[in-house]
Scaffold this motif. Structure first.
Motif, mmCIF file in Angstrom:
data_model
loop_
_atom_site.group_PDB
_atom_site.id
_atom_site.type_symbol
_atom_site.label_atom_id
_atom_site.label_comp_id
_atom_site.label_asym_id
_atom_site.label_seq_id
_atom_site.Cartn_x
_atom_site.Cartn_y
_atom_site.Cartn_z
ATOM 1 N N ASN A 157 -42.761 -11.775 3.281
ATOM 2 C CA ASN A 157 -42.956 -12.500 2.021
ATOM 3 C C ASN A 157 -44.263 -12.021 1.394
ATOM 4 O O ASN A 157 -45.313 -12.051 2.047
ATOM 5 N N ALA A 175 -38.991 -20.701 -3.462
ATOM 6 C CA ALA A 175 -39.502 -19.383 -3.084
ATOM 7 C C ALA A 175 -40.807 -19.073 -3.782
ATOM 8 O O ALA A 175 -40.972 -18.041 -4.423
ATOM 9 N N GLN A 292 -35.562 -11.004 -3.934
ATOM 10 C CA GLN A 292 -35.502 -12.421 -3.552
ATOM 11 C C GLN A 292 -36.227 -12.647 -2.229
ATOM 12 O O GLN A 292 -36.315 -11.756 -1.392
ATOM 13 N N THR A 293 -36.723 -13.857 -2.046
ATOM 14 C CA THR A 293 -37.361 -14.223 -0.784
ATOM 15 C C THR A 293 -36.307 -14.723 0.189
ATOM 16 O O THR A 293 -35.160 -15.010 -0.181
ATOM 17 N N GLU A 296 -35.015 -18.134 -0.902
ATOM 18 C CA GLU A 296 -33.993 -18.070 -1.951
ATOM 19 C C GLU A 296 -32.657 -17.625 -1.376
ATOM 20 O O GLU A 296 -31.607 -18.191 -1.690
#
Length: 818
Positions: A157, A175, A292-293, A296
């Motif tokens: 992340n 997120a 996207q994380t 998410e």
């Protein structure tokens, strides 16, 4: 004439004397039971607001209470001083993080001392000082040597605003970064990790600690243990060496219903298996998923998406060819990086199959099912169908039968998986403890020798965020010699997650000046584990989980002999202002300093504990704190007026004297019990009720001097943990030996504390129907409720209408019915 109560003079006087006398300093003492009382230490944000006091002051009351119970109490304080907020604040202000942090430490120390807490300041720790992080680095090396620290490339992340990696626990809903609320993205980087997953089962076990149930549930859910089967799907693809794709499932009973298989977009087989005609769509999808994380991608509220890659696997049990897809809801770091799609028996798989035209095969029949298509996924137990030799079997039994069959055939095996991931500790920022390793072209990763610790942060580094560690551009820091071959080497330029510092700070308090290790083993044996830890529930899956892992890890390395850091945990609630949690952006932050200057620390302490149950929190209200100030003034006047009043040796009214002793001992009992259970609001309510009664009987001079002295002393002693300055001043002014905080709590006599019993009559329409033995203090509402609940009374009332209730205090209640 009674002098005026002036907290602005009294409180600094006693704080100075307590400090000069080292009243709160403690040492190991085998003659008394120990009690280690600890509050989560504050982050060096600059100012303490009333929310900090709400965590600190009530926990101090409990520590003082335990000391007055005869315990040898350690109640230390320190500062969590590394981390992003300090670095970002320093960047914004154009000063060095060390300067900013130590200025904050000085200010916060002053504010904390104004609370009047019984902190042993000789044990203070500040995590950003070399004498502390030397041992943070030493402990890292022990974990590395023990195989619990490792370096690996992994998707992480990334916060583009903070310019650093975030652990999963630091990514909040939506997120976003928990620090700055910026949208988090995903990147691949070489990172350092701790093997927290090795301790998953032990971390899920709370049987040896007394913690709130909700914290245990939160930790167990975060760990996410799943018992199931890892199934092998056959793979036969030209030019691909791998011959299987393994999938974990908790629903082995549905394996005959698999109609598609989904790989994580980052799975290494995707590039090998994607057919030429599908490559463009697949690469486009992969690019989108990387924006996207994990949060998410794993959201259950998000619609499942995916794309077919053109390849197939074989279901070994049914012999069917199963199409391979990629989907962003599958993560390489969870399980095997592949999941099976069973649309008839998983709601999201059902929607996915409907959207992309994938077959939906029922293999667990609902009750009464006769072969028709399902309108929605059936996820409950049922009878197995379309499952070869397992047809007709209850699905719960089918799970075990299919697992047995697969293990016998070599198609799969029973396994346990976890949601928990290893703890990512690398941070690409300046303000943290440097990771003590170097990289040598000849020797590889080499630990810094313990004799060379601490690896100091260079004071002249350019700590502005660039996306890489600021230490990377500090050549005098980076360029070094290899400890093994003495050849040129490069230092690690990432720093450690600040949660590393807070995972062991409570050990350092036992011997903060010790310079032969992170702690003195003898002192640790005496003080640890922490007996009572207090702090916010928001730390459940970060600090509290990391600290538990850390203790278990260094236990297994032979450094300590206990496996839990905190025997008991209490979570306070949140104090709000104007119906909202305090925040600078809302402009509703309450600064305690002005209230301390005007009304005194004791008033602030007492008000915080009176606004509601500590675990629930409450609303700050200036009207309420003014009321608390008035009560403490009344206590001041009451005690000193009693000191000046010449009461007789023998009570003129023996009944009043007896009632005074009863109320004294009843109050001692109730306050002592409430202090032990953190029920501060009701504890103070009892003291207020008691002081009101004393204020009524004193002017009448109807009690004897000895009974009054007992009552007055009890009031001061019971108030001492809450209002330590006021109690100390009154104790001295009434001729007692200094200090009240070295006295024992008063003991109650059960016979004196017990309520007087009376025979209470219950009548119905004037006729006696029952008699009960009840406390003499019973009130009308309680008497009515008690009367109506009696079985004999209920029998007489059946079929009748109650028209009125006549209550005669301490004698009877008459129920009038028609």
């Amino acid at each position: 004439m009674i002098p005026r109560y002036t907290p602005s003079e009294i409180e600094p006087k006693w704080q100075e004397k307590w400090a000069a006398d080292q009243l709160h300093s403690v040492t190991e003492d085998s003659s008394r039971p120990k009690w280690y009382a600890l509050t989560m230490f504050p982050y060096t944000s600059g100012d303490l607001h009333i929310g900090h006091w709400y965590a600190m002051a009530p926990s101090d009351v409990h520590a003082r209470f335990k000391r007055m119970q005869g315990y040898n109490v350690l109640h230390p304080m320190g500062f969590d001083a590394f981390g992003l907020p300090a670095e970002n604040a320093a960047i914004k202000r154009g000063i060095h993080p060390f300067t900013w942090t130590m200025q904050n430490v000085e200010n916060m120390r002053r504010q904390l001392k104004s609370i009047g807490a019984c902190y042993d300041w000789s044990r203070e720790v500040v995590t950003c000082l070399p004498e502390y992080y030397r041992w943070t680095q030493w402990l890292f090396l022990k974990l590395l040597d023990g195989g619990l620290a490792y370096r690996a490339k992994a998707p992480v992340n990334w916060c583009p605003n903070c310019q650093t990696v975030l652990a999963n626990e630091q990514v909040i809903e939506g997120a976003r970064c928990e620090r700055c609320d910026t949208a988090v993205t995903r990147e691949d980087r070489e990172q350092w990790f701790f093997r927290i997953t090795r301790y998953a089962d032990e971390l899920a076990d709370h049987s040896r600690i007394e913690w709130p149930e909700r914290i245990g549930i939160m930790q167990k859910n975060w760990i996410g243990r799943s018992d199931g089967v890892e199934i092998s799907f056959g793979l036969d693809h030209s030019g691909v060496e791998e011959k299987e794709i393994r999938v974990f499932t908790t629903r082995a009973d549905t394996v005959f219903g698999v109609t598609f298989l989904v790989l994580a977009p980052e799975h290494p087989l995707v590039a090998k298996l994607t057919t030429p005609e599908r490559r463009a769509d697949v690469e486009k999808y992969i690019a989108a998923s990387r924006r996207q994380t994990e949060i998410e991608r794993l959201s259950t509220e998000k619609e499942k998406t995916g794309t077919f890659i053109g390849a197939y696997v074989t279901n070994r049990l049914s012999g069917e060819r199963i199409p391979l897809w990629i989907g962003d809801y599958v993560l390489l770091s969870y399980g095997t990086g592949a999941v099976m799609g069973v649309p008839a028996h998983d709601s999201r798989d059902f929607d996915f199959a409907r959207r992309f035209g994938i077959p939906i095969r029922v293999v667990i029949a609902p009750p009464g099912w006769s072969g028709q298509e399902l309108e929605e996924a059936y996820v409950e137990p049922g009878t197995m169908v379309n499952s070869s030799q397992f047809d007709g079997m209850p699905s719960e039994r089918g799970k075990e039968a299919i697992a047995d069959f697969m293990e016998k055939k070599g198609y799969g095996k029973r396994v346990v998986t976890y949601h928990l991931r290893d703890w990512l500790i690398s941070r690409q920022r300046y303000w943290g403890a440097p990771i003590p390793v170097v990289y040598c072209d000849a020797c590889g990763i080499v630990p810094v020798p313990e004799s060379d610790l601490p690896v100091l942060l260079p004071a002249d580094a350019d700590f502005r965020p660039t996306g890489e560690s600021p230490l990377l551009y500090c050549q005098p820091f980076v360029n070094t010699r290899c400890p093994r071959c003495n050849g040129p080497a490069r230092r690690e330029t990432d720093t450690m997650d600040t949660f590393m510092c807070s995972s062991w700070y409570f050990l350092r308090y036992a011997s903060p000046g010790y310079d032969r290790g992170p702690f003195d083993a003898k002192a640790l044996d005496y003080w640890l584990p922490v007996d009572q830890y207090t702090g916010g529930a928001e730390h459940a899956v970060m600090h509290l989980l990391y600290a538990r892992f850390f203790i278990k890890a260094i236990r297994d390395l032979g450094l300590i002999d206990f496996g839990e850091p905190f025997t008991r945990l209490f979570n306070q609630g949140i104090i709000v202002a104007q119906k909202h949690k305090m925040s600078k952006s809302r402009g509703n932050v309450v600064n305690p300093d002005s209230y301390v200057s005007e009304l005194g620390a004791d008033t602030v302490r007492a008000y915080l504990m009176f606004i509601g149950p500590w675990e629930q929190g409450g609303e700050w209200d200036d009207r309420g704190i003014n009321g608390m100030s008035r009560w403490l003034n009344r206590v001041w006047n009451l005690v000193l007026q009693g000191q000046e009043t010449a009461l007789p040796r023998v009570a003129p009214d023996q009944g009043v004297a007896k009632e005074l002793r009863h109320r004294t001992h009843k109050t001692i009992k109730k306050v002592t019990e409430d202090l032990g259970k953190f029920r501060y609001n009701t504890m103070l309510a009892y003291l207020m009720e008691f002081s009101n009664y004393l204020g009524k009987v004193l002017p009448e001079e109807s009690v004897d001097a000895q009974s009054w002295q007992e009552a007055s002393d009890a009031l001061m002693l019971l108030l001492a943990p809450t209002a330590p300055h006021l109690a100390e001043e009154l104790w001295t002014r009434t001729g007692h030996t200094y200090s009240i905080h070295q006295q024992s709590l008063p003991k109650w006599d059960e016979d004196l504390a017990a309520e007087e019993q009376i025979t209470f009559v219950i009548q119905i329409n004037g006729k006696v129907r029952d008699k009960l033995t009840v406390p003499a203090s019973i009130g009308e509402a309680e008497a009515r409720e008690l009367a109506l609940s009696q079985p004999r009374v209920k029998a007489f009332l059946e079929g009748k209408q109650l028209t009125s209730v006549i209550y005669v205090p301490q004698k009877l209640v008459n129920l009038v019915v028609q």
